[in-house]
Design a protein around this motif. Sequence first.
Motif, PDB file in Angstrom:
ATOM      1  N   PHE A 308       0.842  -1.193   0.000  1.00 18.49           N
ATOM      2  CA  PHE A 308       0.000   0.000   0.000  1.00 18.49           C
ATOM      3  C   PHE A 308       0.881   1.247   0.000  1.00 18.49           C
ATOM      4  CE2 PHE A 308      -2.646  -3.364   1.686  1.00 18.49           C
ATOM      5  CZ  PHE A 308      -3.829  -3.177   0.977  1.00 18.49           C
ATOM      6  N   ALA A 309       1.087   1.804  -1.156  1.00 16.38           N
ATOM      7  CA  ALA A 309       1.847   3.033  -1.432  1.00 16.38           C
ATOM      8  C   ALA A 309       2.603   2.887  -2.737  1.00 16.38           C
ATOM      9  CB  ALA A 309       2.808   3.440  -0.324  1.00 16.38           C
ATOM     10  N   ARG A 310       3.274   1.701  -2.924  1.00 21.55           N
ATOM     11  CA  ARG A 310       4.050   1.522  -4.143  1.00 21.55           C
ATOM     12  C   ARG A 310       3.675   0.256  -4.911  1.00 21.55           C
ATOM     13  NH1 ARG A 310       4.213   5.883  -2.694  1.00 21.55           N
ATOM     14  NH2 ARG A 310       6.021   7.236  -2.304  1.00 21.55           N
ATOM     15  N   GLY A 311       2.961  -0.691  -4.272  1.00 19.65           N
ATOM     16  CA  GLY A 311       2.348  -1.788  -5.017  1.00 19.65           C
ATOM     17  C   GLY A 311       1.056  -1.305  -5.647  1.00 19.65           C
ATOM     18  N   VAL A 312       0.236  -0.617  -4.850  1.00 20.40           N
ATOM     19  CA  VAL A 312      -0.849   0.236  -5.317  1.00 20.40           C
ATOM     20  C   VAL A 312      -0.436   1.648  -4.942  1.00 20.40           C
ATOM     21  CG1 VAL A 312      -3.274   0.852  -5.092  1.00 20.40           C
ATOM     22  CG2 VAL A 312      -2.587  -1.537  -4.958  1.00 20.40           C
ATOM     23  N   SER A 389      -8.751  -7.213  -1.304  1.00 26.92           N
ATOM     24  CA  SER A 389      -9.361  -7.150  -2.625  1.00 26.92           C
ATOM     25  C   SER A 389      -9.043  -5.826  -3.305  1.00 26.92           C
ATOM     26  CB  SER A 389     -10.876  -7.367  -2.531  1.00 26.92           C
ATOM     27  OG  SER A 389     -11.532  -6.232  -2.010  1.00 26.92           O
ATOM     28  N   VAL A 390      -8.954  -4.737  -2.533  1.00 28.42           N
ATOM     29  CA  VAL A 390      -8.552  -3.445  -3.100  1.00 28.42           C
ATOM     30  C   VAL A 390      -7.153  -3.552  -3.684  1.00 28.42           C
ATOM     31  CG1 VAL A 390      -7.911  -1.072  -2.493  1.00 28.42           C
ATOM     32  CG2 VAL A 390     -10.055  -2.035  -1.656  1.00 28.42           C
ATOM     33  N   TYR A 391      -6.240  -4.143  -2.916  1.00 24.90           N
ATOM     34  CA  TYR A 391      -4.864  -4.301  -3.407  1.00 24.90           C
ATOM     35  C   TYR A 391      -4.825  -5.156  -4.660  1.00 24.90           C
ATOM     36  CZ  TYR A 391      -0.127  -6.018  -3.875  1.00 24.90           C
ATOM     37  OH  TYR A 391       1.098  -6.372  -4.394  1.00 24.90           O
ATOM     38  N   GLU A 392      -5.487  -6.295  -4.629  1.00 33.14           N
ATOM     39  CA  GLU A 392      -5.413  -7.200  -5.774  1.00 33.14           C
ATOM     40  C   GLU A 392      -6.066  -6.599  -7.010  1.00 33.14           C
ATOM     41  OE1 GLU A 392      -7.104 -10.777  -4.157  1.00 33.14           O
ATOM     42  OE2 GLU A 392      -5.135 -11.545  -3.547  1.00 33.14           O
ATOM     43  N   ARG A 393      -7.134  -5.822  -6.815  1.00 35.75           N
ATOM     44  CA  ARG A 393      -7.823  -5.212  -7.957  1.00 35.75           C
ATOM     45  C   ARG A 393      -6.989  -4.106  -8.589  1.00 35.75           C
ATOM     46  NH1 ARG A 393     -13.640  -2.022  -7.719  1.00 35.75           N
ATOM     47  NH2 ARG A 393     -13.848  -1.650  -9.949  1.00 35.75           N
ATOM     48  N   HIS A 394      -6.268  -3.322  -7.764  1.00 37.39           N
ATOM     49  CA  HIS A 394      -5.545  -2.151  -8.270  1.00 37.39           C
ATOM     50  C   HIS A 394      -4.035  -2.361  -8.317  1.00 37.39           C
ATOM     51  CE1 HIS A 394      -9.181   0.350  -8.133  1.00 37.39           C
ATOM     52  NE2 HIS A 394      -9.472  -0.286  -7.014  1.00 37.39           N
ATOM     53  N   ARG A 395      -3.568  -3.559  -8.030  1.00 33.05           N
ATOM     54  CA  ARG A 395      -2.133  -3.866  -7.962  1.00 33.05           C
ATOM     55  C   ARG A 395      -1.412  -3.419  -9.227  1.00 33.05           C
ATOM     56  NH1 ARG A 395       0.383  -8.789  -9.633  1.00 33.05           N
ATOM     57  NH2 ARG A 395       2.345  -9.237  -8.539  1.00 33.05           N
ATOM     58  N   GLY A 396      -0.334  -2.675  -9.033  1.00 32.49           N
ATOM     59  CA  GLY A 396       0.436  -2.185 -10.164  1.00 32.49           C
ATOM     60  C   GLY A 396      -0.115  -0.920 -10.778  1.00 32.49           C
ATOM     61  N   GLY A 397      -1.173  -0.343 -10.178  1.00 36.67           N
ATOM     62  CA  GLY A 397      -1.792   0.852 -10.738  1.00 36.67           C
ATOM     63  C   GLY A 397      -2.138   1.853  -9.664  1.00 36.67           C
ATOM     64  N   PRO A 398      -2.774   2.962 -10.074  1.00 35.60           N
ATOM     65  CA  PRO A 398      -3.129   4.020  -9.130  1.00 35.60           C
ATOM     66  C   PRO A 398      -4.471   3.761  -8.463  1.00 35.60           C
ATOM     67  CG  PRO A 398      -3.620   4.725 -11.359  1.00 35.60           C
ATOM     68  CD  PRO A 398      -3.019   3.346 -11.475  1.00 35.60           C
ATOM     69  N   LEU A 399      -4.658   4.362  -7.292  1.00 32.50           N
ATOM     70  CA  LEU A 399      -5.908   4.258  -6.546  1.00 32.50           C
ATOM     71  C   LEU A 399      -6.266   5.636  -6.015  1.00 32.50           C
ATOM     72  CD1 LEU A 399      -8.134   2.480  -5.148  1.00 32.50           C
ATOM     73  CD2 LEU A 399      -6.588   2.361  -3.182  1.00 32.50           C
ATOM     74  N   SER A 400      -7.413   6.143  -6.429  1.00 28.80           N
ATOM     75  CA  SER A 400      -7.897   7.419  -5.906  1.00 28.80           C
ATOM     76  C   SER A 400      -8.679   7.186  -4.620  1.00 28.80           C
ATOM     77  CB  SER A 400      -8.785   8.110  -6.940  1.00 28.80           C
ATOM     78  OG  SER A 400      -9.992   7.373  -7.110  1.00 28.80           O
ATOM     79  N   THR A 401      -8.884   8.256  -3.881  1.00 30.75           N
ATOM     80  CA  THR A 401      -9.712   8.170  -2.676  1.00 30.75           C
ATOM     81  C   THR A 401     -11.133   7.759  -3.032  1.00 30.75           C
ATOM     82  OG1 THR A 401      -8.357   9.845  -1.591  1.00 30.75           O
ATOM     83  CG2 THR A 401     -10.553   9.471  -0.692  1.00 30.75           C
ATOM     84  N   ALA A 402     -11.653   8.311  -4.120  1.00 30.01           N
ATOM     85  CA  ALA A 402     -13.008   7.939  -4.536  1.00 30.01           C
ATOM     86  C   ALA A 402     -13.092   6.451  -4.844  1.00 30.01           C
ATOM     87  CB  ALA A 402     -13.418   8.758  -5.761  1.00 30.01           C
ATOM     88  N   ALA A 403     -12.082   5.897  -5.521  1.00 29.29           N
ATOM     89  CA  ALA A 403     -12.097   4.467  -5.836  1.00 29.29           C
ATOM     90  C   ALA A 403     -12.003   3.620  -4.572  1.00 29.29           C
ATOM     91  CB  ALA A 403     -10.957   4.120  -6.787  1.00 29.29           C
ATOM     92  N   LEU A 404     -11.218   4.074  -3.589  1.00 32.47           N
ATOM     93  CA  LEU A 404     -11.156   3.364  -2.310  1.00 32.47           C
ATOM     94  C   LEU A 404     -12.528   3.371  -1.640  1.00 32.47           C
ATOM     95  CD1 LEU A 404      -9.613   2.031   0.043  1.00 32.47           C
ATOM     96  CD2 LEU A 404      -9.095   4.339   0.873  1.00 32.47           C
ATOM     97  N   GLU A 405     -13.186   4.515  -1.626  1.00 28.54           N
ATOM     98  CA  GLU A 405     -14.531   4.603  -1.047  1.00 28.54           C
ATOM     99  C   GLU A 405     -15.497   3.676  -1.780  1.00 28.54           C
ATOM    100  OE1 GLU A 405     -17.964   7.930   0.011  1.00 28.54           O
ATOM    101  OE2 GLU A 405     -16.424   8.398  -1.479  1.00 28.54           O
ATOM    102  N   GLU A 406     -15.445   3.676  -3.103  1.00 24.60           N
ATOM    103  CA  GLU A 406     -16.340   2.830  -3.892  1.00 24.60           C
ATOM    104  C   GLU A 406     -16.154   1.359  -3.536  1.00 24.60           C
ATOM    105  OE1 GLU A 406     -16.109   5.959  -7.650  1.00 24.60           O
ATOM    106  OE2 GLU A 406     -15.021   4.062  -7.716  1.00 24.60           O
ATOM    107  N   ASP A 407     -14.898   0.919  -3.428  1.00 23.89           N
ATOM    108  CA  ASP A 407     -14.643  -0.480  -3.091  1.00 23.89           C
ATOM    109  C   ASP A 407     -15.130  -0.811  -1.685  1.00 23.89           C
ATOM    110  OD1 ASP A 407     -13.563  -0.947  -5.540  1.00 23.89           O
ATOM    111  OD2 ASP A 407     -11.504  -1.251  -4.862  1.00 23.89           O
ATOM    112  N   LEU A 408     -14.845   0.064  -0.730  1.00 29.06           N
ATOM    113  CA  LEU A 408     -15.249  -0.211   0.647  1.00 29.06           C
ATOM    114  C   LEU A 408     -16.769  -0.252   0.783  1.00 29.06           C
ATOM    115  CD1 LEU A 408     -12.678   1.949   2.653  1.00 29.06           C
ATOM    116  CD2 LEU A 408     -12.904  -0.531   2.748  1.00 29.06           C
TER     117      LEU A 408
END
Length: 762
Positions: A308-312, A389-408
């Motif tokens: 969490f920071a450089r994997g996502v 699941s957030v990590y596995e879905r976004h692994r290797g890419g960017p994650l916005s706060t909105a996308a984190l909220e959507e997943d949660l």
Amino acid sequence: MSAPNYELAPPPTPVDGLLAVPIHIQDVQATVSFDGAASIGRADVTLTYEIGPTTGSPLLDLRQTIGQVWVDGTPTDPSDLAARNVGAGSFSTVRVLDAVQDAGSVHTLRVAYQLGPPDSELGGSYPPVLAWSPGPRLRWTFGMSDLNAGRYLEAWLPSNLIWDRFPIRLDVEVTGTLAAHSIITNGMVTALGANHWSVQFPDHFAPLSHLLEIRASNTVESVTGSVTLPLTGQVAIEAWKLTGDPENLAARIADAAGFLIANETDYGPYLDDRFVFFFHGAGGGMEYAGATTTSVPALGHETFHSWFARGVTPASQADAWWDEAFTTFHDAGADDTEPFDFLDAPVELCSRLPFQRRTPGNAYADGSRFFRGVAATVGVATLRAVMRSVYERHRGGPLSTAALEEDLVARTGAASLVDAFHRFVYGFADPSPVPRLWLRDAPGHTGADVWGGEFWNSPDLWIRHADDGGTAHQSPESGQDNWFHARVRNDAAGAACRHFVVTFAVKQFAGTQFAYPGDFLPAIAASAAFDLAPGEERVVAARWPWEHVPPSGTHLCLLAAAIARSDHPAVGTHVWEQANLAQKNLTVVDLAPGEFLIVPVMIGNLRGNAQPALEVLQTEDAPLADVALVHRVRGFFVRPEGLRPLAVPAVRPRERRLMDCGGAEPIAEEYVGGVLRSTQPQRVARRFPGAVELPLKAKPRIRVPVALPADAPTTVGLKITAPSDAHPGASFMVHLVQHDGTRLVGGVAVEVHTPGAHREAT
């Protein structure tokens, strides 16, 4: 490499008479040469870039003084690539090229300059360094920082903001010295000679990913090792320290191996094939992709950042709160809970400022407190599972706060998290007055909560095969991503809505009485949006991942809920009772003349009414189909006149085609899909064994009383036979509607097209 997501980039921004527009860097070729005799370094860098979806002047960043510039091979005055202020505060500039370039066009930019201290915020315990000591000996330290502005790749090389990712080939050489030098990096190194290296950084690296240090070899020591991770397999470990540091590198490699194993076990596959760490002699640490400069106490914290920071990675600096927040929560055991207290003052962790250049300092304490609140809301085990699941879905890419909220929100089904993000992440005060969000139940619906008309085919919900801006509903296409869409409205008499979330759920059966929240949450996907003014409407979209799309032909009911702070659907309400709930219970099929289909529909006697009834509705100005109702129990129909056994066509050999299932055992075609056609006789017979059918007259409206006790949901079949004289290209709609004796409580719609219809592909 995946296509760039320009929605994560800063928006086109007017500045100094130019329209600064985002670009995607496709490739960077950099040559850096250091001359020990003259104690100088020079860089010559060419980047290839693509203009995003808007024509304008490309924006990027470089915190060095540029000497020469070439655009598409033509010399350009360096002042045409000046730094321009696009935000408030210090270090808020980006470079904007004084040229207008077409959307989608590809260009090259070459810059040459003498390296010097970057025009960056140089605080922190381990800042960037370019220095010479007697020998001469070079020290070149990238020295990245989240908490200080302008401290990513742009400090030394031309770069984009952190939403982007691109490969770099760096040729670096140290001349004018007899002193041997070593390179510490998370790039792949090829030695080209004494003090001469080629470093390749991969295309998934963002501008905050790159570790690079060059130091005289007699000033550093290294040890190598490896670890076998449970999912990734063998990963090389490379450990460095300053000469004379008493730290035992072999022991610290064992520590790092333990951290890597635990993190992968808890959160999913490690992204890289090696892990590099350097005990830099300062306090704290800094994360890189699969690497860190660190102190011994910070090693576990920095290793976790490889997930969490450089994997996502955060999609922008405004989003960079969540990686420190969740890592700090993890440092404390990832098992502490503390319920949200909505009497506490709002807390801003995500400013949503597109050109913000620092991670907020309260990301550690207030951010960890936020995740303790989430854990208290959904449970520790659920939070861990969702973050995996957030990590596995976004692994290797960017994650916005909105996308984190959507997943949660989607995965936990906890609608109250919308309130928590509103107040304790975005820092918004409670709205007063409260906004009132709604979606149309039918074309004539004007926003009333209680609606007595058709509501099962909302015109404000639709599915597309791509996020292409289309508004015509398409039946889902299996084997690929599809896209949910909703048009959300804010009542003109209400207040502005600073932030809201729309959830999308799918029921793989036709039903008539879906209730909130049980049928709506958890959801397949969600979409967060911001700043919806009174009287305004907004179309939001969310990806429906291909692996969750059922086989073509399956009947689906799409359910959506619009949720905002202080504006939630009431528990136990239905679509017809709540304007911020909507559904699309629509099947679109092709049916040849004389062919029939049966749509299984689940119904129930919600209110225990003694006289429930079903109605079949057809459009008066369209061909009227032959319709029947099918049930396994003869006594289901109150007036059984005309009942007859359900006729199932005989199986013909040509109908028993087999489907190729990718090496698995073939499946007979009649077992695929949820709509039962006359070409699937086995499935018709299996779903309705010994059933009877009640033929109905070909009329625009006909009501059928049924015997349905309370708390006894059952399945009735809607059998539709295309008229034998239907013209090629004809289309018609059939609705099955349920009454409870006083009002409509549900319905499904079937849109039938005969071969030759000219319409948008569904």
